[in-house]
Motif scaffolding. Structure first.
Motif, short mmCIF file in Angstrom:
data_model
loop_
_atom_site.label_atom_id
_atom_site.label_comp_id
_atom_site.label_asym_id
_atom_site.label_seq_id
_atom_site.Cartn_x
_atom_site.Cartn_y
_atom_site.Cartn_z
N GLU A 1 -6.83 5.20 8.19
CA GLU A 1 -7.80 5.89 7.33
C GLU A 1 -7.66 7.40 7.43
O GLU A 1 -7.82 8.11 6.42
N ASN B 1 -4.70 11.98 0.62
CA ASN B 1 -5.46 12.00 -0.63
C ASN B 1 -5.76 13.43 -1.05
O ASN B 1 -5.76 13.76 -2.24
N ARG C 1 -4.87 8.30 5.16
CA ARG C 1 -5.29 8.25 3.76
C ARG C 1 -6.06 9.49 3.37
O ARG C 1 -5.83 10.10 2.32
N GLU D 1 0.83 -1.20 0.00
CA GLU D 1 0.00 0.00 0.00
C GLU D 1 0.87 1.26 0.00
O GLU D 1 0.53 2.26 -0.65
N ARG E 1 0.60 4.06 -2.90
CA ARG E 1 0.28 5.46 -2.65
C ARG E 1 1.40 6.37 -3.14
O ARG E 1 1.13 7.50 -3.58
#
Length: 407
Positions: free
Chosen positions: A285, A292, A288, A48, A52
């Motif tokens: 999360e 993001n 993220r 991951e 990313r």
């Protein structure tokens, strides 16, 4: 050349990104009996991270599909009420009309991130205000035939949007647009424009960057304009809709911001890896969601970027009272009706303390009763418009100021 190199590099790593996504899909497959073992969790965490770091982050969704008013959940529609080449005026229209709620125009920064960076800022206002935002376009997607975009064009957009919204509108600028909003307000005031905002809130804006200069200020002021023209301005390659546009690329802006706090970003990614291995889904999360948004960048029109460097950081035109709009000298003393609230963060390392509140001293004809400054303890730049302290302390302060100065 730099832009084409970056585009070629991103194309070259797409196969790697696709491969690690495939590996992660296999790891997470329901038929994989090893998927919960420490070895597979560690492998998946590694994959991951690679995914990313090799991904291309597009414009995020607003994600503000509902709001709650008096215990009732209402749907939100995203209505574009003005479509300009470089910006849309976006209205967050609630499914049930609300009576006598103030109109608020959020002026989002045109500084590398999409307007969705203000998602949390706007969400707090949706239950009790009629909310609009300047939704800037990625300059690489604006056809060359639409022409150039300068600082004065930014001011034109704000005046046009305020006239479209009409009287009794309140404007809130976050960071960079505090300067063009002041110029637009002074211009409208001098011309007795009835759509001049009732109030404007300036949040962490570089009104006078000579006060407590930060590393960002020093980066801009230590170089001449020719350096920026030669080193950071690029031409959009042919594969994009805006081919031929001169831009300040988002990836250059992002690399500059990340380099200033590189250790912090590295530590956050190590922590993210550890959270994934431990199975700490909440913290992972949160990481993220933040990145993001943070890694989704847009290109700026080159002429606007260079105008801002020159007017704001090199020549300090607003505090020196030499700011011009299309050859017309801007008189801040014309602002006599629009109430001004300035907000700063104690730990802001982008806009130094005192740089925003300087706006109050520049408007010498505005009554003291229409001026207010607020400094939030314990927050940096982004804490001014996002997070717990924004929701619990700053947003209520702004709402109270708007209520007090409603026409």
């Amino acid at each position: 050349m730099l832009y084409q190199f970056n585009a070629t590099y991103m194309d070259a790593i797409k196969p790697l990104n696709s491969w690690v996504k495939f590996v992660r899909d296999v790891n997470a497959a329901p038929w994989n009996p090893m998927k919960t073992t420490p070895v597979i969790r560690t492998l998946d965490a590694s994959m991951e991270l690679v995914e990313r770091l090799t991904d291309c982050y597009d414009e995020p969704a607003w994600g503000l599909d509902t709001t709650v008013i008096n215990g009732e959940k209402l749907a939100i529609q995203y209505n574009v009420i003005a479509n300009k080449p470089f910006c849309n005026l976006l209205h967050f229209r609630r499914s049930k009309a609300q009576i006598n709620q103030p109109k608020v125009l959020f002026v989002a920064p045109l500084s590398g991130h999409f307007a969705t960076l203000l998602r949390g800022t706007i969400d707090t206002f949706l239950p009790d205000h009629d909310v609009y935002v300047t939704d800037w376009h990625n300059a690489r997607d604006v056809p060359l035939s639409e022409g150039e975009f300068h600082f004065d064009d930014y001011v034109d957009y704000l005046v046009e949007f305020l006239e479209l919204l009409g009287p009794d509108t309140h404007a809130i600028a976050v960071c960079q647009p505090c300067v063009p909003l002041m110029v637009a307000t002074a211009l409208m005031s001098a011309r007795n424009n009835p759509a001049v905002p009732c109030s404007m809130t300036l949040m962490g804006g570089p009104i006078d960057t000579r006060i407590n200069p930060t590393e960002v200020n020093d980066y801009a002021s230590d170089k001449d304009l020719e350096w920026f023209e030669s080193n950071v301005i690029c031409t959009v390659p042919e594969q994009y809709e805006g081919a031929g546009q001169l831009v300040y690329p988002g990836f250059v802006q992002l690399s500059g911001f990340m380099s200033m706090n590189l250790d912090t970003h590295v530590q956050k990614h190590f922590k993210f890896f550890g959270d994934l291995v431990k199975g700490d889904g909440d913290n992972a999360e949160a990481h993220r969601k933040f990145y993001n948004e943070y890694l989704a960048v847009m290109d700026l029109p080159a002429h606007y970027y260079l105008d801002t460097i020159r007017k704001v950081f090199l020549e300090h035109k607003l505090p020196n009272k030499t700011m011009q709009y299309r050859g017309e000298l801007i008189d801040l003393d014309a602002i006599t009706q629009t109430a001004i609230l300035t907000i700063e963060g104690e730990l802001d390392d982008i806009t130094g303390r005192g740089q925003t509140s300087a706006a109050l001293d520049l408007c010498t004809k505005l009554p003291k009763s229409k001026k207010l400054h607020y400094e939030q303890k314990g927050v940096g730049h982004y804490g001014i418009f996002n997070g717990r302290r924004y929701r619990e302390a700053i947003a209520p302060k702004i709402k109270g100021f708007i209520k007090k100065h409603a026409s």
